[in-house]
Design a protein around this motif. Structure first.
Motif, PDB file in Angstrom:
ATOM      1  N   ILE A   1      35.011  49.136  45.717  1.00 60.42           N
ATOM      2  CA  ILE A   1      34.143  49.274  44.539  1.00 60.42           C
ATOM      3  C   ILE A   1      34.979  49.093  43.271  1.00 60.42           C
ATOM      4  O   ILE A   1      34.595  48.364  42.358  1.00 60.42           O
ATOM      5  N   ALA A   2      36.153  49.743  43.237  1.00 61.55           N
ATOM      6  CA  ALA A   2      37.022  49.648  42.064  1.00 61.55           C
ATOM      7  C   ALA A   2      37.408  48.192  41.806  1.00 61.55           C
ATOM      8  O   ALA A   2      37.383  47.720  40.666  1.00 61.55           O
ATOM      9  N   GLN A   3      37.733  47.473  42.887  1.00 63.34           N
ATOM     10  CA  GLN A   3      38.108  46.056  42.777  1.00 63.34           C
ATOM     11  C   GLN A   3      36.971  45.224  42.167  1.00 63.34           C
ATOM     12  O   GLN A   3      37.163  44.437  41.250  1.00 63.34           O
ATOM     13  N   VAL A   4      35.778  45.408  42.729  1.00 63.37           N
ATOM     14  CA  VAL A   4      34.640  44.594  42.294  1.00 63.37           C
ATOM     15  C   VAL A   4      34.233  44.950  40.862  1.00 63.37           C
ATOM     16  O   VAL A   4      33.915  44.063  40.073  1.00 63.37           O
ATOM     17  N   TYR A   5      34.268  46.249  40.535  1.00 62.75           N
ATOM     18  CA  TYR A   5      33.970  46.648  39.155  1.00 62.75           C
ATOM     19  C   TYR A   5      34.937  45.960  38.185  1.00 62.75           C
ATOM     20  O   TYR A   5      34.537  45.506  37.114  1.00 62.75           O
ATOM     21  N   ALA A   6      36.212  45.912  38.572  1.00 62.41           N
ATOM     22  CA  ALA A   6      37.209  45.273  37.703  1.00 62.41           C
ATOM     23  C   ALA A   6      36.889  43.791  37.529  1.00 62.41           C
ATOM     24  O   ALA A   6      36.944  43.255  36.417  1.00 62.41           O
ATOM     25  N   GLU A   7      36.527  43.132  38.643  1.00 60.45           N
ATOM     26  CA  GLU A   7      36.155  41.709  38.565  1.00 60.45           C
ATOM     27  C   GLU A   7      34.940  41.525  37.659  1.00 60.45           C
ATOM     28  O   GLU A   7      34.876  40.591  36.862  1.00 60.45           O
ATOM     29  N   TYR A   8      33.975  42.435  37.806  1.00 62.79           N
ATOM     30  CA  TYR A   8      32.741  42.334  37.023  1.00 62.79           C
ATOM     31  C   TYR A   8      33.034  42.526  35.535  1.00 62.79           C
ATOM     32  O   TYR A   8      32.581  41.741  34.690  1.00 62.79           O
ATOM     33  N   ARG A   9      33.843  43.567  35.215  1.00 61.74           N
ATOM     34  CA  ARG A   9      34.167  43.822  33.801  1.00 61.74           C
ATOM     35  C   ARG A   9      34.921  42.636  33.196  1.00 61.74           C
ATOM     36  O   ARG A   9      34.662  42.232  32.066  1.00 61.74           O
ATOM     37  N   GLU A  10      35.810  42.082  34.007  1.00 60.04           N
ATOM     38  CA  GLU A  10      36.612  40.950  33.540  1.00 60.04           C
ATOM     39  C   GLU A  10      35.692  39.753  33.272  1.00 60.04           C
ATOM     40  O   GLU A  10      35.814  39.069  32.250  1.00 60.04           O
ATOM     41  N   ALA A  11      34.726  39.540  34.174  1.00 57.39           N
ATOM     42  CA  ALA A  11      33.789  38.426  34.007  1.00 57.39           C
ATOM     43  C   ALA A  11      32.939  38.621  32.750  1.00 57.39           C
ATOM     44  O   ALA A  11      32.675  37.671  32.015  1.00 57.39           O
ATOM     45  N   CYS A  12      32.525  39.870  32.474  1.00 64.05           N
ATOM     46  CA  CYS A  12      31.730  40.143  31.265  1.00 64.05           C
ATOM     47  C   CYS A  12      32.541  39.786  30.016  1.00 64.05           C
ATOM     48  O   CYS A  12      32.021  39.161  29.093  1.00 64.05           O
ATOM     49  N   GLU A  13      33.820  40.183  30.008  1.00 62.26           N
ATOM     50  CA  GLU A  13      34.671  39.860  28.864  1.00 62.26           C
ATOM     51  C   GLU A  13      34.758  38.345  28.689  1.00 62.26           C
ATOM     52  O   GLU A  13      34.681  37.825  27.583  1.00 62.26           O
ATOM     53  N   ARG A  14      34.902  37.663  29.812  1.00 59.25           N
ATOM     54  CA  ARG A  14      34.976  36.198  29.757  1.00 59.25           C
ATOM     55  C   ARG A  14      33.700  35.613  29.164  1.00 59.25           C
ATOM     56  O   ARG A  14      33.715  34.559  28.529  1.00 59.25           O
ATOM     57  N   HIS A  15      32.580  36.289  29.402  1.00 61.96           N
ATOM     58  CA  HIS A  15      31.319  35.800  28.849  1.00 61.96           C
ATOM     59  C   HIS A  15      31.048  36.386  27.466  1.00 61.96           C
ATOM     60  O   HIS A  15      29.937  36.291  26.936  1.00 61.96           O
ATOM     61  N   GLY A  16      32.067  37.042  26.898  1.00 58.43           N
ATOM     62  CA  GLY A  16      31.988  37.394  25.492  1.00 58.43           C
ATOM     63  C   GLY A  16      31.382  38.746  25.169  1.00 58.43           C
ATOM     64  O   GLY A  16      30.957  38.969  24.041  1.00 58.43           O
ATOM     65  N   TYR A  17      31.338  39.662  26.122  1.00 58.94           N
ATOM     66  CA  TYR A  17      30.841  41.002  25.796  1.00 58.94           C
ATOM     67  C   TYR A  17      31.495  42.029  26.715  1.00 58.94           C
ATOM     68  O   TYR A  17      32.092  41.676  27.735  1.00 58.94           O
ATOM     69  N   THR A  18      31.384  43.295  26.294  1.00 56.29           N
ATOM     70  CA  THR A  18      31.952  44.372  27.107  1.00 56.29           C
ATOM     71  C   THR A  18      30.834  45.034  27.899  1.00 56.29           C
ATOM     72  O   THR A  18      29.786  45.371  27.345  1.00 56.29           O
ATOM     73  N   ALA A  19      31.068  45.189  29.207  1.00 53.04           N
ATOM     74  CA  ALA A  19      30.024  45.735  30.072  1.00 53.04           C
ATOM     75  C   ALA A  19      29.682  47.164  29.676  1.00 53.04           C
ATOM     76  O   ALA A  19      30.570  47.972  29.415  1.00 53.04           O
ATOM     77  N   SER A  20      28.396  47.463  29.619  1.00 50.29           N
ATOM     78  CA  SER A  20      27.941  48.844  29.455  1.00 50.29           C
ATOM     79  C   SER A  20      28.203  49.578  30.770  1.00 50.29           C
ATOM     80  O   SER A  20      28.192  48.978  31.839  1.00 50.29           O
ATOM     81  N   ARG A  21      28.442  50.906  30.694  1.00 46.31           N
ATOM     82  CA  ARG A  21      28.677  51.631  31.950  1.00 46.31           C
ATOM     83  C   ARG A  21      27.430  51.607  32.829  1.00 46.31           C
ATOM     84  O   ARG A  21      27.520  51.776  34.037  1.00 46.31           O
TER      85      ARG A  21
END
Lengths: 381, 265
Positions: A219-239
Motif C-alpha cells: 500500500i505504501a509503495q502504491v500510494y507513493a507512486e500515486y502521489r508522484e503521478a499526481c505531482e507529475r500531473h501538476g497537483y498535490t493529492a488530497s488525503r
C-alpha cells in the motif's frame, strides 16, 4: 480520518471444492438463508450510519460464495431510502462486464438524485473469474474499461444528445435522463490492486485510489507512486484520494480479537477467495509488464496467507480498542490514508453489531480532527 | 536459422511481422498450426517436406511472431495469410490446417478457394455444431487440457514448454492471450462460417482423430455436410491432434491426397 463501512455480503459456508468462484455449484445457495443474510447485512450498513460512519460501501461480484452482490446498484437503491446522511459508495460497477455501460450512467444518476447527492461511483474492471462467469473477452478488459468510463463521464457532464462512436460501445444518441445531482458528477473511485496503468489513470483524473486486500508495505509503495503521478500531473493529492479497504476486528482484549479473527476473518481468504489457478489471471487481463512484476514478486495467494501474515502484514487490523487505535495511527499518520473502508465480522449478526458499537465508541472518536471536512469536495472529479 | 533442415526467417506481411519456417522441395504447401504449437517444427512437417515445399508461418502472438493489435477475429488471420501468399508470390497452394489452423484455413478457403490446389482440415474448430459445445479449455488446468486434447497423453510432451523461466511463462501467457482474443466469445467458432462453407470449390480432406474430445466426430459430420466435395479419413489412435499422435499416418494421407489433387481429375 473518514470511516466507511464496507460489506461483501458473503454467503459464508465451508466446502471442499477447488474453487469458490465460477464452478462452485449454486445448488449450495439456499435462498431462505440468503433472505436472512441480506437483511442482516443491510441492517449492518444502516446501523453504521447511525453509529457515525461517514459512508457505507457495496460492491459487485459474480457467481461465487465470496460476495453475493451481482448488482451493487440494486443494494445501493435499498440503502438510499433508509439512510439520510452517509455517503453511499458503490465500489464499484464492473464496467467492462457490462454490455451496455450507458445503463451504469443512468443507474448512478438515479441513485445520486434520490440520495440528494450522496453517491460515490467506483469504476472497476471486475476480477479474473468474472470474465469466465460472464463470457466477456478478458483481452478487451482494459480497453472496454477506459472506453466505458469515458462514455459515462461524458454522459454525466455534457448536454445531450450527442453521438458516441467507440470501439466497443456505439450510440447515435447519448442523452440520459436523469442527470446526476452532484456537479460536475458523482465522485469516481478506482478500487484496484496497484497496477501501474490504473494508478496513472486514476491520478491523472484525480480519482481516489482504493487499495483492496493488500499488505501495508505494498500500500505504501502504491500510494507513493500515486502521489508522484499526481505531482507529475501538476497537483498535490488530497488525503481523501488515498483510501484503503482494511478489515477490522476489535474486541475487549487483543487475545479475544485474535480468536475472533482466526475463526471468522480468515474465511474470506481461505474459502471466499479460493479459486482455480486459471481463473486468477485470464489471458490478456493484465499487461505483460504487470505480469512480469507479478511473476517476479510472486505475492502469496489469499489461500496461502496465515493469520500471522494478515495481522503482521497489515492486510487486516485486529486487537483491543487501544491496539486498533495504534495500528490505525500508522495508516492515518504514516501512510496518510484519508478514508478507511472496513468490514467487520463478529461471527454472528448480533456480535457484528456489538463490534461495530465498540469501534464507534472506542476508536472512531480518536480520529476525528477532520470531522467538519467534506471528503468529496474537489475529489474524484 | 536452420533447424532439422528447416529454415526460419522473419517476413513482413503488409506491415505485420510473421515468423516463417520452411523446408522441402516440390509444390508449395502452407501449413497452419494449432494453438500452442507455434514455432515448432515436428515430424509431421518433416514428413510433408519430403514431397512438398512446406511453408509454416507462426501466428502473431505465438512463438517468434509478435502480437498484432489489429487481429481481432480469425478472419483477420485468414486475410493475413492470403496476403502472405501474395508476399511470397505464390499463386495456388495446398493448404493444411490443424485445429485453430484448420479454422483459419477454412476461412481462407471460403474467401478465395481459387488460391488453393487442395484443402486439408485436421480436426478443425470454427463452426457451430448442433448438440455440441466445445469444452472451455481456458478454464482448465494443464492435466485437464492434456486429457481433452490428446488420446495418448505422452504425445503432449512434444508441445511441453522447454522450461519454467520468466520469459517462457510470459510467452505462454502472450500466446494464450492471442488465442483468447480471437476465440473467447463466441468460443472457438465464427457464427457466419458454416453458411459459407458451401463456397469451397477445391478437393477437401477432413482428417479426424477418432477420440477427439474437443471437436468429436459429430463435428466432422457437420463439416462433411457443408463442404460439397469433402472426404473424411479418421485415425483410430488419436484425439484432437492426430498429426502429433500419428504423424506418419496423417502425413501419408495428406501427401496422397494433395498429390492426387495435383494430378487432377
Amino acid at each position: 480520518m473518514k470511516f466507511y463501512y464496507f460489506h461483501l455480503m458473503p454467503y459464508v459456508m465451508d466446502h471442499d471444492e477447488p474453487s469458490s468462484w465460477v464452478t462452485l455449484s449454486n445448488r449450495h445457495y439456499d435462498p431462505v438463508v440468503g433472505q436472512t443474510l441480506y437483511h442482516q447485512y443491510l441492517d449492518q450498513l444502516e446501523y453504521a450510519e447511525a453509529l457515525g460512519w461517514d459512508g457505507i460501501c457495496v460492491n459487485e461480484h459474480h457467481q461465487n460464495c465470496y460476495g453475493t452482490m451481482p448488482s451493487p446498484n440494486v443494494m445501493a437503491a435499498m440503502l438510499v431510502r433508509r439512510t439520510s446522511r452517509a455517503k453511499i459508495a458503490i465500489l464499484g460497477n464492473g464496467l467492462p462486464l457490462r454490455e451496455n455501460p450507458l445503463r451504469v450512467a443512468e443507474e448512478i444518476a438515479m441513485l445520486d438524485v434520490v440520495s440528494g447527492g450522496r453517491v460515490i461511483s467506483g469504476f472497476v474492471r471486475g476480477i479474473g473469474p468474472e470474465y469466465f462467469s460472464l463470457g466477456v473477452n478478458p483481452t478487451h478488459s482494459r480497453e472496454r474499461f477506459y472506453e466505458a468510463a469515458e462514455l459515462i463521464l461524458r454522459a454525466w457532464t455534457e448536454d445531450g444528445p450527442f453521438p458516441f462512436d467507440g470501439r466497443f460501445y456505439r450510440y447515435p444518441y447519448v442523452n440520459p435522463w436523469p442527470r446526476p445531482l452532484q456537479r460536475p458528477h458523482p465522485p469516481v473511485w478506482c478500487p484496484s490492486q496497484g497496477s501501474t496503468e490504473t494508478v496513472e489513470w486514476a491520478a491523472r483524473r484525480r480519482f481516489p485510489y482504493l487499495m483492496v486486500f493488500t499488505p501495508i508495505k505494498r500500500i505504501a509503495q502504491v500510494y507513493a507512486e500515486y502521489r508522484e503521478a499526481c505531482e507529475r500531473h501538476g497537483y498535490t493529492a488530497s488525503r481523501y484520494q488515498l483510501t484503503v479497504n482494511l478489515p477490522i476486528v476489535v474486541a475487549e482484549t487483543d487475545a479475544k480479537a485474535r480468536d475472533i479473527a482466526r475463526e471468522h476473518a480468515l474465511w474470506v481468504y481461505h474459502v471466499g477467495l479460493r479459486m482455480l489457478p486459471p481463473f486468477y489471471q485470464p489471458p490478456g487481463y493484465v499487461t505483460e509488464p504487470s505480469l512480469r512484476r507479478l511473476l517476479t514478486t510472486r505475492p502469496k495467494l489469499p489461500t496461502e496467507l496465515t493469520f500471522e501474515d494478515l495481522d503482521e502484514g497489515g492486510y487486516i487490523i485486529c486487537g483491543s480498542p487501544a491496539t486498533v487505535r495504534d495500528k490505525l495511527r500508522v495508516f492515518a499518520d504514516e501512510l496518510r490514508a484519508g478514508i478507511v473502508c472496513s468490514g467487520m465480522n463478529g461471527g454472528s449478526h448480533e456480535k457484528t453489531l456489538e463490534m461495530m458499537e465498540l469501534f464507534a465508541r472506542e476508536v472512531m472518536p480518536h480520529f476525528r480532527e477532520d470531522a467538519h471536512v467534506d471528503e468529496t469536495v474537489g475529489v474524484g472529479r | 536459422m536452420t533447424e532439422n533442415g528447416s529454415t526460419t526467417r522473419q517476413l513482413d506481411v503488409r506491415g505485420t511481422p510473421v515468423q516463417l519456417r520452411s523446408d522441402g522441395d516440390g509444390p508449395p504447401l502452407l501449413f497452419l498450426h494449432g494453438a500452442g504449437a507455434g514455432g515448432r517444427w515436428l515430424s509431421f512437417q518433416d514428413a510433408l517436406a519430403r514431397r512438398f515445399t512446406v511453408i509454416g508461418p507462426t501466428h502473431p502472438g505465438h512463438g517468434g511472431s509478435p502480437p498484432a493489435e489489429w487481429i481481432e477475429e480469425v478472419t483477420d488471420l485468414a486475410f493475413l495469410y492470403l496476403d502472405l501468399l501474395d508476399t511470397l508470390g505464390l499463386d495456388r497452394v495446398h493448404l493444411v490446417g490443424a485445429s485453430l489452423g484448420g479454422w483459419i484455413a477454412a476461412e481462407m478457403a471460403v474467401m478465395a478457394s481459387s488460391r488453393l490446389r487442395s484443402l486439408v482440415l485436421i480436426d478443425p474448430v470454427g463452426i457451430k455444431v448442433e448438440g455440441w459445445i466445445y469444452p472451455f479449455l481456458f478454464g482448465m488446468q494443464v492435466p485437464e487440457v492434456v486429457a481433452t486434447i490428446f488420446h495418448r497423453p505422452e504425445a503432449a510432451l512434444a508441445l511441453a514448454p522447454s522450461d519454467q523461466s520468466l520469459d517462457t511463462l510470459v510467452e505462454l501467457f502472450r500466446q494464450n492471450a492471442a488465442l483468447a482474443r480471437v476465440s473467447w466469445n463466441p468460443y472457438l467458432y465464427n457464427p457466419r462460417l458454416r453458411r459459407r462453407l458451401g463456397r469451397i470449390a477445391v478437393p477437401t480432406l477432413l482428417a479426424w482423430g477418432e477420440h477427439d474430445r474437443l471437436a468429436p466426430l459429430v463435428c466432422a459430420d457437420a463439416w462433411g455436410k457443408e463442404i460439397p466435395a469433402a472426404r473424411l479419413v479418421t485415425f483410430a489412435r488419436s484425439g484432437h491432434v492426430p498429426h502429433l499422435e500419428e504423424p506418419e499416418a496423417v502425413a501419408a494421407a495428406v501427401v496422397e491426397f494433395c498429390a492426387a489433387a495435383d494430378a487432377g481429375p
